[in-house]
Design a protein around this motif. Sequence first.
Motif, short mmCIF file in Angstrom:
data_model
loop_
_atom_site.label_atom_id
_atom_site.label_comp_id
_atom_site.label_asym_id
_atom_site.label_seq_id
_atom_site.Cartn_x
_atom_site.Cartn_y
_atom_site.Cartn_z
N GLN A 112 0.07 3.36 -7.46
CA GLN A 112 -0.78 4.49 -7.11
C GLN A 112 -1.86 4.71 -8.16
O GLN A 112 -2.99 5.06 -7.83
CB GLN A 112 0.08 5.75 -6.93
N ASN B 74 -4.71 2.25 -7.63
CA ASN B 74 -5.57 2.57 -6.49
C ASN B 74 -6.14 3.98 -6.56
O ASN B 74 -6.81 4.41 -5.63
CB ASN B 74 -4.82 2.35 -5.17
N ARG C 156 -6.01 -4.48 -6.28
CA ARG C 156 -5.88 -3.25 -5.48
C ARG C 156 -5.08 -3.53 -4.20
O ARG C 156 -4.30 -2.70 -3.76
CB ARG C 156 -7.26 -2.66 -5.18
N ASP C 157 -5.28 -4.71 -3.62
CA ASP C 157 -4.51 -5.09 -2.43
C ASP C 157 -3.03 -5.24 -2.79
O ASP C 157 -2.17 -4.79 -2.04
CB ASP C 157 -5.06 -6.39 -1.83
N ARG D 153 -1.59 -1.82 -3.02
CA ARG D 153 -1.34 -1.27 -1.68
C ARG D 153 -0.04 -1.84 -1.11
O ARG D 153 0.80 -1.11 -0.57
CB ARG D 153 -2.52 -1.58 -0.75
N ARG D 154 0.14 -3.16 -1.25
CA ARG D 154 1.36 -3.80 -0.74
C ARG D 154 2.60 -3.31 -1.48
O ARG D 154 3.66 -3.12 -0.88
CB ARG D 154 1.25 -5.32 -0.83
N GLU E 289 3.48 0.12 -0.13
CA GLU E 289 4.09 0.01 1.20
C GLU E 289 5.49 -0.59 1.14
O GLU E 289 6.43 -0.04 1.73
CB GLU E 289 3.20 -0.82 2.13
#
Length: 179
Positions: free
Chosen positions: A143, A146, A157-158, A161-162, A165
């Motif tokens: 967090q 990002n 950043r990807d 995100r992964r 999730e």
Amino acid sequence: MRLVLAVVALLLTGCGSGATAAAREYNPADVMFLQMLIPQNRQGIEIAGLAADRPVPASLKELAAAIEVTQQTEIEDMRRWLHDWHQPEAMDANPQAHAGHGGMKMTAPDLVGALRTAPDSEFTRRFLDVLTGQQQGAVELAQAENGTNGGVNTPARDLARRVIESRTAEVKQLLNVKT
């Protein structure tokens, strides 16, 4: 035609490794995120690995094995990015150096040690507690990457995100394990 082939080759190389031109654009937040997530993942692998030889529900054993594989793959990617950026894998050992990034999100070594020596009758409950906290720590690191003052590197950043999730889904699974 050569230009098209060169562009296609560059794109294909980038697809597999994340080594696109954008991958070379990074800031100190990206570096710190990777440097903090690598040891956090290593600890997650260590914790998850403790379930392999213990009497835990099969679904928990499967989840722990999946966590090990996922986090090892992430470590390999992160190490490669840091190498490509000519940045050290190891971060500043002073915990105060990480205060601006929310601090280290590692599980206390004594908790891991206690889990390692926990009797089988208590292992599953303790394992769930320790691994849940460890996975939540990874979410917090991601967090920050990002967030508003976070990283600029698209692959990092990807990854963040992964991580958010996947670790959030894993925590939900951990909370639903019947002990």
